[in-house]
Design a protein around this motif. Structure first.
Motif, PDB file in Angstrom:
ATOM      1  N   SER A 268      15.025   6.325 -15.260  1.00  0.00           N
ATOM      2  CA  SER A 268      15.964   5.196 -15.248  1.00  0.00           C
ATOM      3  C   SER A 268      15.729   4.227 -14.101  1.00  0.00           C
ATOM      4  N   HIS A 269      14.931   4.641 -13.101  1.00  0.00           N
ATOM      5  CA  HIS A 269      14.752   3.804 -11.907  1.00  0.00           C
ATOM      6  C   HIS A 269      13.286   3.456 -11.648  1.00  0.00           C
ATOM      7  N   ARG A 270      12.448   3.603 -12.641  1.00  0.00           N
ATOM      8  CA  ARG A 270      11.049   3.251 -12.456  1.00  0.00           C
ATOM      9  C   ARG A 270      10.849   1.738 -12.509  1.00  0.00           C
ATOM     10  N   ARG A 271       9.724   1.306 -11.909  1.00  0.00           N
ATOM     11  CA  ARG A 271       9.356  -0.110 -11.841  1.00  0.00           C
ATOM     12  C   ARG A 271      10.375  -0.931 -11.051  1.00  0.00           C
ATOM     13  N   ARG A 272      10.986  -0.284 -10.065  1.00  0.00           N
ATOM     14  CA  ARG A 272      11.929  -0.988  -9.181  1.00  0.00           C
ATOM     15  C   ARG A 272      11.504  -0.888  -7.716  1.00  0.00           C
ATOM     16  N   GLY A 273      10.288  -0.454  -7.472  1.00  0.00           N
ATOM     17  CA  GLY A 273       9.770  -0.394  -6.111  1.00  0.00           C
ATOM     18  C   GLY A 273      10.107   0.868  -5.352  1.00  0.00           C
ATOM     19  N   LEU A 274      10.660   1.878  -6.003  1.00  0.00           N
ATOM     20  CA  LEU A 274      11.077   3.084  -5.280  1.00  0.00           C
ATOM     21  C   LEU A 274       9.882   3.910  -4.822  1.00  0.00           C
ATOM     22  N   ALA A 275       8.854   4.034  -5.664  1.00  0.00           N
ATOM     23  CA  ALA A 275       7.667   4.784  -5.257  1.00  0.00           C
ATOM     24  C   ALA A 275       6.977   4.095  -4.078  1.00  0.00           C
ATOM     25  N   HIS A 276       6.971   2.780  -4.086  1.00  0.00           N
ATOM     26  CA  HIS A 276       6.402   2.014  -2.974  1.00  0.00           C
ATOM     27  C   HIS A 276       7.162   2.319  -1.683  1.00  0.00           C
ATOM     28  N   ARG A 277       8.490   2.421  -1.771  1.00  0.00           N
ATOM     29  CA  ARG A 277       9.291   2.717  -0.587  1.00  0.00           C
ATOM     30  C   ARG A 277       9.054   4.157  -0.114  1.00  0.00           C
ATOM     31  N   LEU A 278       8.935   5.090  -1.046  1.00  0.00           N
ATOM     32  CA  LEU A 278       8.644   6.475  -0.662  1.00  0.00           C
ATOM     33  C   LEU A 278       7.332   6.553   0.106  1.00  0.00           C
ATOM     34  N   LEU A 279       6.315   5.878  -0.405  1.00  0.00           N
ATOM     35  CA  LEU A 279       5.013   5.861   0.269  1.00  0.00           C
ATOM     36  C   LEU A 279       5.160   5.284   1.675  1.00  0.00           C
ATOM     37  N   ALA A 280       5.927   4.206   1.804  1.00  0.00           N
ATOM     38  CA  ALA A 280       6.117   3.558   3.106  1.00  0.00           C
ATOM     39  C   ALA A 280       6.854   4.480   4.077  1.00  0.00           C
ATOM     40  N   GLU A 281       7.827   5.220   3.597  1.00  0.00           N
ATOM     41  CA  GLU A 281       8.557   6.154   4.459  1.00  0.00           C
ATOM     42  C   GLU A 281       7.620   7.241   4.992  1.00  0.00           C
ATOM     43  N   VAL A 282       6.754   7.770   4.119  1.00  0.00           N
ATOM     44  CA  VAL A 282       5.811   8.795   4.547  1.00  0.00           C
ATOM     45  C   VAL A 282       4.788   8.206   5.521  1.00  0.00           C
ATOM     46  N   ALA A 283       4.355   6.968   5.268  1.00  0.00           N
ATOM     47  CA  ALA A 283       3.425   6.312   6.196  1.00  0.00           C
ATOM     48  C   ALA A 283       4.066   6.143   7.574  1.00  0.00           C
ATOM     49  N   ASP A 284       5.316   5.746   7.622  1.00  0.00           N
ATOM     50  CA  ASP A 284       6.015   5.618   8.908  1.00  0.00           C
ATOM     51  C   ASP A 284       6.113   6.964   9.615  1.00  0.00           C
ATOM     52  N   PHE A 285       6.393   8.006   8.857  1.00  0.00           N
ATOM     53  CA  PHE A 285       6.450   9.362   9.403  1.00  0.00           C
ATOM     54  C   PHE A 285       5.127   9.725  10.072  1.00  0.00           C
ATOM     55  N   GLY A 286       4.016   9.428   9.402  1.00  0.00           N
ATOM     56  CA  GLY A 286       2.706   9.736   9.972  1.00  0.00           C
ATOM     57  C   GLY A 286       2.383   8.899  11.191  1.00  0.00           C
ATOM     58  N   ARG A 287       2.659   7.606  11.119  1.00  0.00           N
ATOM     59  CA  ARG A 287       2.372   6.725  12.260  1.00  0.00           C
ATOM     60  C   ARG A 287       3.156   7.148  13.494  1.00  0.00           C
ATOM     61  N   ALA A 288       4.400   7.563  13.296  1.00  0.00           N
ATOM     62  CA  ALA A 288       5.236   7.968  14.434  1.00  0.00           C
ATOM     63  C   ALA A 288       4.709   9.220  15.115  1.00  0.00           C
ATOM     64  N   ARG A 289       3.848   9.963  14.427  1.00  0.00           N
ATOM     65  CA  ARG A 289       3.316  11.215  14.979  1.00  0.00           C
ATOM     66  C   ARG A 289       1.828  11.124  15.308  1.00  0.00           C
ATOM     67  N   GLY A 290       1.301   9.917  15.351  1.00  0.00           N
ATOM     68  CA  GLY A 290      -0.057   9.709  15.815  1.00  0.00           C
ATOM     69  C   GLY A 290      -1.146   9.846  14.780  1.00  0.00           C
ATOM     70  N   ALA A 291      -0.799  10.013  13.518  1.00  0.00           N
ATOM     71  CA  ALA A 291      -1.826  10.070  12.483  1.00  0.00           C
ATOM     72  C   ALA A 291      -2.485   8.704  12.326  1.00  0.00           C
ATOM     73  N   VAL A 292      -3.737   8.692  11.909  1.00  0.00           N
ATOM     74  CA  VAL A 292      -4.457   7.428  11.711  1.00  0.00           C
ATOM     75  C   VAL A 292      -4.935   7.262  10.271  1.00  0.00           C
ATOM     76  N   SER A 293      -4.900   8.342   9.485  1.00  0.00           N
ATOM     77  CA  SER A 293      -5.386   8.285   8.106  1.00  0.00           C
ATOM     78  C   SER A 293      -4.383   8.948   7.178  1.00  0.00           C
ATOM     79  N   ALA A 294      -4.439   8.555   5.914  1.00  0.00           N
ATOM     80  CA  ALA A 294      -3.551   9.115   4.902  1.00  0.00           C
ATOM     81  C   ALA A 294      -4.373   9.602   3.724  1.00  0.00           C
ATOM     82  N   CYS A 295      -3.882  10.639   3.059  1.00  0.00           N
ATOM     83  CA  CYS A 295      -4.578  11.188   1.900  1.00  0.00           C
ATOM     84  C   CYS A 295      -3.575  11.617   0.840  1.00  0.00           C
ATOM     85  N   LEU A 296      -4.031  11.647  -0.388  1.00  0.00           N
ATOM     86  CA  LEU A 296      -3.221  12.145  -1.493  1.00  0.00           C
ATOM     87  C   LEU A 296      -4.156  12.551  -2.622  1.00  0.00           C
TER      88      LEU A 296
END
Length: 328
Positions: A268-296
């Motif tokens: 019911s909530h697809r194509r509203r940018g939620l997955a993009h926000r989830l990715l951004a939240e995880v990226a912020d989590f990694g940046r705050a802890r000194g990570a420089v690369s991301a994988c999936l």
């Protein structure tokens, strides 16, 4: 700082230690032993034995680059597979040379397959026999994860050819994607629809688990709950519409890397940018802890998810697939 939880045999580490003259030195390489009295590090110049009493600091470090370029591009296939494995650790791991035989009660292929990286240290027929014995003893289907360059024939790796000749079937061709963390969006750049908010916890609460789909259901077994919190550190992100959870994701950490897994958005909530926000939240989590690369990891057939990740800045690093014994 001594990061004891990172001192896992087989990990690449740096150990700063005191020398007899009072000065300090670093031992960089693979940790081959971690006893109560000493650590043994295999460096380029040979093994270095360090008394625990002389350790000043010790931590795991990212694998060395295999080719020129940014960290997420320069890392080799086997080295990146070893990185990714640290984000989804099994209950049991037995090493066969460079191969990792993993078991976690059948929860996911990643935690219940033999990761075929490097050499098994024995002829391939002996390695296959060891894999079969390991999984048969645990009542699990023998399964081998075979990494290979993206686009290469599935039978091109030697182990894949050996298993194909034995009739082992191909299962779940998958792509491994990487990105420079600095290039990924931040939460501030990924606005939510009106009425939506974000909640994050270091462990999966019941709301998060209720929206994580495991084999099409929300029934996560005890082994699954252990695997979900098996990384060095993780974050469980939920997007809420009012009081209702409508999307979830998991972020995980290893030295230099943040991983993204378990992305689920309610139909019911697809194509509203939620997955993009989830990715951004995880990226912020990694940046705050000194990570420089991301994988999936994403199934090769999941074209929608692949398009989302490509638009965010991810590119294909390599591929892998599973080989499963006939009748399993």
């Amino acid at each position: 700082m001594l990061r004891e939880h990172e001192l896992v045999v087989g990990a690449r580490v740096v150990v700063r230690h005191r020398l007899a003259d009072g000065s300090a030195s670093d031992a960089l390489g693979e940790l081959v032993a971690a006893g109560e009295a000493e650590l043994v590090v295999a460096t380029r110049r040979g093994e270095v034995r360090v008394r625990r009493a002389d350790v000043l600091a010790a931590k795991a470090v990212p694998p060395p680059p295999r080719r020129r370029g940014a960290a997420h591009e320069a890392v080799g296939v086997d080295e990146l597979e070893a990185v990714v494995a640290e984000h989804w650790r099994p209950d049991e791991r037995v090493d066969l040379g460079g191969w990792r035989l993993r078991a976690a009660g059948g929860f996911t292929g990643r935690a219940n397959s033999a990761l075929a990286i490097g050499s098994p240290g024995v002829p391939l027929d002996g390695a296959v026999a060891a894999v079969e014995d390991f999984y048969d003893r645990r009542g699990l289907p023998p399964r081998v994860a075979v990494p290979h360059p993206a686009g290469a024939p599935l039978d091109s790796p030697a182990v894949a050819g050996e298993l194909a000749a034995r009739g082992w079937a191909v299962d779940t061709p998958t792509l491994v994607l990487t990105a420079a963390l600095r290039a990924l969006p931040a939460a501030a750049d990924a606005p939510l629809p009106a009425g939506c908010s974000v909640a994050s916890t270091p462990e999966p609460d019941e709301e998060w688990l209720a929206h994580y789909r495991y084999r099409g259901t929300t029934a996560v077994p005890p082994a699954g709950r252990r695997v979900l919190v098996s990384a060095d550190e993780q974050v469980f992100v939920r997007v809420l519409d009012g009081d209702a959870t409508v999307a979830v994701a998991r972020g995980s950490l290893s030295p230099g890397w943040v991983g993204l897994t378990a992305v689920e958005v309610a139909p019911s909530h697809r194509r509203r940018g939620l997955a993009h926000r989830l990715l951004a939240e995880v990226a912020d989590f990694g940046r705050a802890r000194g990570a420089v690369s991301a994988c999936l990891q994403v199934a090769e057939a999941n074209t929608g998810a692949r398009a989302l990740y490509a638009a965010a800045g991810f590119s294909v690093h390599h591929a892998y697939h599973y080989r499963v014994r006939p009748g399993s």
